[in-house]
Write a protein that holds these residues in place. Structure first.
Motif, PDB file in Angstrom:
ATOM      1  N   THR A 258     -11.430  -9.461  -7.071  1.00 40.56           N
ATOM      2  CA  THR A 258     -10.791  -9.671  -5.887  1.00 40.56           C
ATOM      3  C   THR A 258      -9.617  -8.386  -5.752  1.00 40.56           C
ATOM      4  OG1 THR A 258     -11.126 -11.703  -5.283  1.00 40.56           O
ATOM      5  CG2 THR A 258      -9.621 -10.872  -3.944  1.00 40.56           C
ATOM      6  N   GLY A 259      -8.997  -8.275  -6.800  1.00 40.09           N
ATOM      7  CA  GLY A 259      -7.796  -7.353  -6.957  1.00 40.09           C
ATOM      8  C   GLY A 259      -8.561  -5.939  -6.801  1.00 40.09           C
ATOM      9  N   GLU A 260      -9.624  -5.898  -7.934  1.00 42.85           N
ATOM     10  CA  GLU A 260     -10.170  -4.593  -7.770  1.00 42.85           C
ATOM     11  C   GLU A 260     -10.743  -4.177  -6.341  1.00 42.85           C
ATOM     12  OE1 GLU A 260     -11.310  -1.263  -9.714  1.00 42.85           O
ATOM     13  OE2 GLU A 260     -10.374  -2.977 -10.789  1.00 42.85           O
ATOM     14  N   LEU A 261     -11.398  -4.986  -5.862  1.00 45.63           N
ATOM     15  CA  LEU A 261     -11.862  -4.651  -4.405  1.00 45.63           C
ATOM     16  C   LEU A 261     -10.643  -4.401  -3.366  1.00 45.63           C
ATOM     17  CD1 LEU A 261     -14.189  -4.750  -2.350  1.00 45.63           C
ATOM     18  CD2 LEU A 261     -13.585  -7.373  -1.815  1.00 45.63           C
ATOM     19  N   PHE A 262      -9.619  -4.989  -3.656  1.00 43.12           N
ATOM     20  CA  PHE A 262      -8.287  -4.477  -2.738  1.00 43.12           C
ATOM     21  C   PHE A 262      -8.105  -3.237  -3.020  1.00 43.12           C
ATOM     22  CE2 PHE A 262      -3.855  -3.989  -2.266  1.00 43.12           C
ATOM     23  CZ  PHE A 262      -3.576  -4.497  -0.972  1.00 43.12           C
ATOM     24  N   ALA A 263      -7.852  -2.985  -4.304  1.00 42.72           N
ATOM     25  CA  ALA A 263      -7.353  -1.459  -4.672  1.00 42.72           C
ATOM     26  C   ALA A 263      -8.428  -0.459  -4.207  1.00 42.72           C
ATOM     27  CB  ALA A 263      -7.150  -1.281  -6.243  1.00 42.72           C
TER      28      ALA A 263
ATOM     29  N   ILE B 138       0.755  -1.418   0.002  1.00 43.46           N
ATOM     30  CA  ILE B 138       0.015  -0.006  -0.032  1.00 43.46           C
ATOM     31  C   ILE B 138       0.963   1.184   0.154  1.00 43.46           C
ATOM     32  CG2 ILE B 138      -1.710   1.244   1.187  1.00 43.46           C
ATOM     33  CD1 ILE B 138      -3.070  -1.463   2.161  1.00 43.46           C
ATOM     34  N   ALA B 139       1.941   1.246   0.693  1.00 43.66           N
ATOM     35  CA  ALA B 139       2.981   2.273   1.019  1.00 43.66           C
ATOM     36  C   ALA B 139       3.382   2.683  -0.192  1.00 43.66           C
ATOM     37  CB  ALA B 139       4.050   2.144   1.953  1.00 43.66           C
ATOM     38  N   ARG B 140       3.926   1.560  -0.997  1.00 44.01           N
ATOM     39  CA  ARG B 140       4.406   1.733  -2.430  1.00 44.01           C
ATOM     40  C   ARG B 140       3.422   2.453  -3.426  1.00 44.01           C
ATOM     41  NH1 ARG B 140       8.580  -2.382  -4.902  1.00 44.01           N
ATOM     42  NH2 ARG B 140       9.434  -2.295  -2.816  1.00 44.01           N
ATOM     43  N   GLY B 141       2.312   1.787  -3.278  1.00 42.78           N
ATOM     44  CA  GLY B 141       1.118   2.272  -4.256  1.00 42.78           C
ATOM     45  C   GLY B 141       0.751   3.722  -4.159  1.00 42.78           C
ATOM     46  N   LYS B 142       1.038   4.139  -2.947  1.00 41.76           N
ATOM     47  CA  LYS B 142       0.505   5.355  -2.676  1.00 41.76           C
ATOM     48  C   LYS B 142       1.583   6.430  -3.130  1.00 41.76           C
ATOM     49  CE  LYS B 142      -2.568   4.888   1.224  1.00 41.76           C
ATOM     50  NZ  LYS B 142      -3.682   5.249   0.738  1.00 41.76           N
ATOM     51  N   LYS B 143       2.889   5.838  -3.116  1.00 43.21           N
ATOM     52  CA  LYS B 143       4.106   6.843  -3.653  1.00 43.21           C
ATOM     53  C   LYS B 143       4.216   6.492  -5.071  1.00 43.21           C
ATOM     54  CE  LYS B 143       6.483   6.425   0.744  1.00 43.21           C
ATOM     55  NZ  LYS B 143       7.585   5.954   1.482  1.00 43.21           N
ATOM     56  N   ALA B 144       4.038   5.432  -5.749  1.00 42.50           N
ATOM     57  CA  ALA B 144       4.544   5.334  -7.070  1.00 42.50           C
ATOM     58  C   ALA B 144       3.604   6.485  -8.080  1.00 42.50           C
ATOM     59  CB  ALA B 144       3.530   3.958  -7.564  1.00 42.50           C
ATOM     60  N   GLU B 145       4.703   6.749  -9.079  1.00 38.74           N
ATOM     61  CA  GLU B 145       4.062   7.639  -9.954  1.00 38.74           C
ATOM     62  C   GLU B 145       3.009   7.035 -11.119  1.00 38.74           C
ATOM     63  OE1 GLU B 145       7.236   9.610 -11.876  1.00 38.74           O
ATOM     64  OE2 GLU B 145       8.025  10.541 -10.034  1.00 38.74           O
ATOM     65  N   THR B 146       3.329   5.628 -11.280  1.00 40.93           N
ATOM     66  CA  THR B 146       2.457   5.005 -12.095  1.00 40.93           C
ATOM     67  C   THR B 146       2.109   3.950 -11.257  1.00 40.93           C
ATOM     68  OG1 THR B 146       4.262   3.672 -12.942  1.00 40.93           O
ATOM     69  CG2 THR B 146       3.845   5.388 -14.351  1.00 40.93           C
ATOM     70  N   PRO B 147       0.537   3.602 -11.713  1.00 43.04           N
ATOM     71  CA  PRO B 147      -0.122   2.517 -10.779  1.00 43.04           C
ATOM     72  C   PRO B 147       0.716   0.939 -10.611  1.00 43.04           C
ATOM     73  CG  PRO B 147      -1.617   3.630 -12.252  1.00 43.04           C
ATOM     74  CD  PRO B 147      -0.132   4.010 -12.556  1.00 43.04           C
ATOM     75  N   LEU B 148       0.840   0.408  -9.735  1.00 43.00           N
ATOM     76  CA  LEU B 148       1.236  -0.762  -9.463  1.00 43.00           C
ATOM     77  C   LEU B 148       0.171  -1.707 -10.124  1.00 43.00           C
ATOM     78  CD1 LEU B 148       1.940  -1.096  -5.818  1.00 43.00           C
ATOM     79  CD2 LEU B 148       3.620  -0.568  -7.458  1.00 43.00           C
ATOM     80  N   THR B 149       0.516  -2.804 -10.572  1.00 44.85           N
ATOM     81  CA  THR B 149       0.025  -3.907 -11.364  1.00 44.85           C
ATOM     82  C   THR B 149      -0.436  -5.277 -10.704  1.00 44.85           C
ATOM     83  OG1 THR B 149       1.975  -4.725 -12.305  1.00 44.85           O
ATOM     84  CG2 THR B 149       1.116  -3.037 -13.688  1.00 44.85           C
ATOM     85  N   TYR B 150      -1.653  -5.684 -10.984  1.00 40.09           N
ATOM     86  CA  TYR B 150      -2.013  -6.765 -10.623  1.00 40.09           C
ATOM     87  C   TYR B 150      -2.497  -7.799 -11.596  1.00 40.09           C
ATOM     88  CZ  TYR B 150      -6.764  -5.620 -10.634  1.00 40.09           C
ATOM     89  OH  TYR B 150      -8.281  -5.198 -10.971  1.00 40.09           O
TER      90      TYR B 150
END
Length: 317
Positions: free
Chosen positions: A162-167, A138-150
């Motif tokens: 499930t990935g959509e719900l998590f995001a 989550i910390a990496r996702g909030k700092k990332a300039e581009t979205p993380l991928t799943y």
């Protein structure tokens, strides 16, 4: 009219039919190919159910269209207890929201018999990513300039939603990367091509044990007895839960007495040490239910995932 008369005759004769049922082989439609996860789980309960009922249960793999073809055939089969279907979250819950024109209604066209197993998702990443926990992700996702991928096994799949719900619940942006099946999704996750993947234990247990994948959380609400040291995602993202299930259903109109007899057979089969041990080795929990409880699970999941699917604008037709 003839179909209505046929169904009414079955309903009226239900108790008498149940006394002699089954008098011939029972066909269990598995709406996926032989050798896949659904097929493996279905076959795990065949022998004890056969012994309990006294007649063979024959698997009929009717794959196609993500489970729709076999599920549709089951819905249109005679409601006499001799055709049942090994359903799951996808065709029996998610599809209600993914398709505008579905050939069957998951509620109207089926009578639930029993849940058979519950399947958690393990949130995995490659060791090379340096992501060691859900909080790290989550910390990496909030700092990332581009979205993380799943990764997922395809658009509209359980791993996708499930990935959509998590995001959404973690409040981070993530880019969905659909694959045509679990093998390529797993391979690219191990290689670090995608950041994370919600994988089932059936697919990912060997890679996790080998150290080529690292599991950072499990999708159950509370810690699983099968993975007691694995923290739940819910511990970091309160309220998160995403669990798939598999269970047996019959065509609507199947006499209640036959449904009850089948439910008893499933419950007794699931409770046998052999089935419990087999399911444990697969990383899933064998868990039977009443028809009423299974019906409530299906309804609850249809409503739950409909909101996610609508907000994410996921469509398959």
């Amino acid at each position: 009219m003839r179909a209505f008369i046929y169904v009414m005759s079955l309903l009226l004769a239900g108790p008498a039919l149940a006394q002699t049922y089954p008098e011939k082989n029972i066909r269990m439609i598995v709406p996926y190919p032989a050798g896949g996860s659904t097929d493996i789980l279905a076959r795990a309960i065949l022998q004890p159910m056969t012994e309990i009922l006294g007649k063979p249960i024959i698997i009929d793999n009717k794959s196609g269209a993500g489970g729709i073809l076999g599920t549709t055939e089951a819905a249109r089969s005679a409601p006499d207890g001799y055709t049942i279907v090994f359903g799951n979250l996808g065709p029996n819950a998610l599809n209600a929201s993914l398709y505008k024109k579905l050939a069957y209604d998951p509620i109207r066209d089926f009578v639930p018999i029993s849940k058979v197993v519950e399947v958690p998702f393990l949130l995995v990443t490659a060791p090379s990513t340096g992501i060691n926990s859900v909080a790290d992700l989550i910390a990496r996702g909030k700092k990332a300039e581009t979205p993380l991928t799943y990764a997922s096994v395809g658009v509209g799949s359980a791993s996708h939603v499930t990935g959509e719900l998590f995001a959404r619940q973690a409040v981070i942006k993530m880019q969905h990367v659909p694959y045509r099946g679990g093998a390529p999704a797993t391979t690219d996750t191990m290689a670090g091509v995608v950041s994370v993947y919600f994988i089932t234990p059936l697919e990912g247990q060997s890679q996790i044990e080998a150290g080529t994948l690292k599991s950072i959380g499990i999708s159950t609400r509370t810690r699983s007895s099968l993975f007691p040291n694995m923290p739940t995602i819910n511990e970091t993202v309160p309220g998160f839960e995403g669990v798939a299930w598999f269970g047996i259903l019959a065509p609507a109109g199947t006499p209640a007495a036959i449904v009850s007899k089948l439910n008893d057979a499933v419950s007794r089969a699931v409770a046998t040490p052999g089935v419990q041990e087999t399911m444990k080795k697969l990383g899933v929990e064998a868990k039977a239910s009443t028809p009423e409880a299974f019906a409530e699970t299906i309804k609850t999941d249809i409503d739950k995932w409909a909101k996610v699917i609508s907000e994410a604008n996921i469509k398959l037709d």
